[in-house]
Design a protein around this motif. Structure first.
Motif, mmCIF file in Angstrom:
data_model
loop_
_atom_site.group_PDB
_atom_site.id
_atom_site.type_symbol
_atom_site.label_atom_id
_atom_site.label_comp_id
_atom_site.label_asym_id
_atom_site.label_seq_id
_atom_site.Cartn_x
_atom_site.Cartn_y
_atom_site.Cartn_z
ATOM 1 N N ARG A 136 0.852 -1.196 0.000
ATOM 2 C CA ARG A 136 0.000 0.000 0.000
ATOM 3 C C ARG A 136 0.875 1.229 0.000
ATOM 4 N NH1 ARG A 136 -4.806 -1.050 4.171
ATOM 5 N NH2 ARG A 136 -5.948 -2.554 2.928
ATOM 6 N N ARG A 137 0.598 2.121 -0.878
ATOM 7 C CA ARG A 137 1.395 3.357 -0.981
ATOM 8 C C ARG A 137 0.930 4.425 0.007
ATOM 9 N NH1 ARG A 137 5.400 1.020 -3.441
ATOM 10 N NH2 ARG A 137 4.859 0.169 -5.451
ATOM 11 N N ILE A 138 -0.261 4.246 0.566
ATOM 12 C CA ILE A 138 -0.812 5.227 1.503
ATOM 13 C C ILE A 138 -0.281 4.931 2.895
ATOM 14 C CG2 ILE A 138 -2.920 6.164 2.508
ATOM 15 C CD1 ILE A 138 -4.367 5.211 -0.045
ATOM 16 N N ARG A 139 0.214 5.947 3.574
ATOM 17 C CA ARG A 139 0.741 5.785 4.943
ATOM 18 C C ARG A 139 -0.366 6.110 5.940
ATOM 19 N NH1 ARG A 139 6.560 5.763 4.379
ATOM 20 N NH2 ARG A 139 6.705 4.945 2.304
ATOM 21 N N ASP A 140 -1.182 5.134 6.263
ATOM 22 C CA ASP A 140 -2.299 5.397 7.177
ATOM 23 C C ASP A 140 -2.064 4.873 8.583
ATOM 24 O OD1 ASP A 140 -2.464 2.733 6.613
ATOM 25 O OD2 ASP A 140 -4.565 2.747 6.027
ATOM 26 N N GLY A 141 -0.938 4.269 8.861
ATOM 27 C CA GLY A 141 -0.634 3.791 10.207
ATOM 28 C C GLY A 141 -1.379 2.536 10.590
ATOM 29 N N GLN A 142 -1.930 1.831 9.615
ATOM 30 C CA GLN A 142 -2.633 0.574 9.896
ATOM 31 C C GLN A 142 -1.648 -0.423 10.503
ATOM 32 O OE1 GLN A 142 -4.080 -1.267 6.347
ATOM 33 N NE2 GLN A 142 -5.096 -2.932 7.427
ATOM 34 N N PRO A 143 -2.078 -1.192 11.507
ATOM 35 C CA PRO A 143 -1.151 -2.146 12.127
ATOM 36 C C PRO A 143 -0.793 -3.281 11.177
ATOM 37 C CG PRO A 143 -3.343 -2.414 13.033
ATOM 38 C CD PRO A 143 -3.391 -1.216 12.137
ATOM 39 N N GLY A 144 0.406 -3.810 11.373
ATOM 40 C CA GLY A 144 0.863 -4.962 10.599
ATOM 41 C C GLY A 144 0.274 -6.234 11.174
ATOM 42 N N PRO A 145 0.638 -7.382 10.629
ATOM 43 C CA PRO A 145 0.052 -8.641 11.088
ATOM 44 C C PRO A 145 0.574 -9.096 12.446
ATOM 45 C CG PRO A 145 1.692 -9.073 9.439
ATOM 46 C CD PRO A 145 1.541 -7.579 9.516
ATOM 47 N N GLY A 146 1.745 -8.621 12.848
ATOM 48 C CA GLY A 146 2.277 -8.984 14.157
ATOM 49 C C GLY A 146 3.314 -10.084 14.098
ATOM 50 N N ARG A 147 3.852 -10.338 15.269
ATOM 51 C CA ARG A 147 4.949 -11.296 15.391
ATOM 52 C C ARG A 147 4.508 -12.726 15.119
ATOM 53 N NH1 ARG A 147 9.114 -11.546 20.477
ATOM 54 N NH2 ARG A 147 10.356 -13.274 19.704
ATOM 55 N N ALA A 148 3.293 -13.072 15.524
ATOM 56 C CA ALA A 148 2.810 -14.444 15.327
ATOM 57 C C ALA A 148 2.725 -14.780 13.841
ATOM 58 C CB ALA A 148 1.449 -14.624 15.990
#
Length: 160
Positions: A136-148
């Motif tokens: 995604r080229r938009i920087r919206d601060g959505q969280p990533g999937p995480g460590r798991a």
């Protein structure tokens, strides 16, 4: 190294000329062989010293390598627990490269097979986090999937 080889060639030629000047042809082969043996022994000594120096890491060098590896691993784990933008910027390219290397699939050669193999290996949910075309080229601060999810992706890559 090249100077040693050049000097060795000149030594062999010089020895052959010297023996030819003396007019005793019996010693040409023996003298040339002796000169060649000296050159080869020196080359072996030089190459052996370089290899030995690389093999014997100082304890400080080993400690520095371990500290660097540990810092890189901690940074990678922090990126996995960060935002989607960090995941897209840092982890996705690394995971996509490792996927290509592990499976032998190249996106440039066959994009359909690349995606199909990714879906089969990771499943639809995890493939979305490895797929290099899902940035995604938009920087919206959505969280990533995480460590798991990161651990599960790495586990599946190890099984290939």
């Amino acid at each position: 190294m090249t100077r040693l080889i050049a000097l060795g060639v000149f030594l062999i030629i010089g020895v052959e000329l010297l023996v030819l000047i003396v007019h005793d042809r019996r010693f040409v082969v023996a003298a040339s062989g002796l000169a060649l043996a000296l050159v080869l022994l020196n080359i072996r000594r030089i190459l052996g010293d370089d290899r030995q120096a690389e093999d014997e890491l100082a304890p400080d060098d080993a400690g520095n390598l371990l500290r660097r590896w540990l810092a890189t691993t901690e940074t990678t784990i922090r990126w996995s627990e960060s935002t989607r933008a960090d995941w897209d910027r840092h982890l996705r390219p690394m995971l996509a490269r490792r996927y290509e290397i592990a499976t032998g699939q190249s996106q440039a050669k066959d994009p359909v097979a690349f995606n199909a193999c990714g879906h089969m290996l990771f499943g639809a949910e995890l493939w979305e986090w490895v797929n290099p075309n899902n940035i995604r080229r938009i920087r919206d601060g959505q969280p990533g999937p995480g460590r798991a999810a990161f651990e599960e992706i790495l586990r599946k890559l190890e099984q290939v």
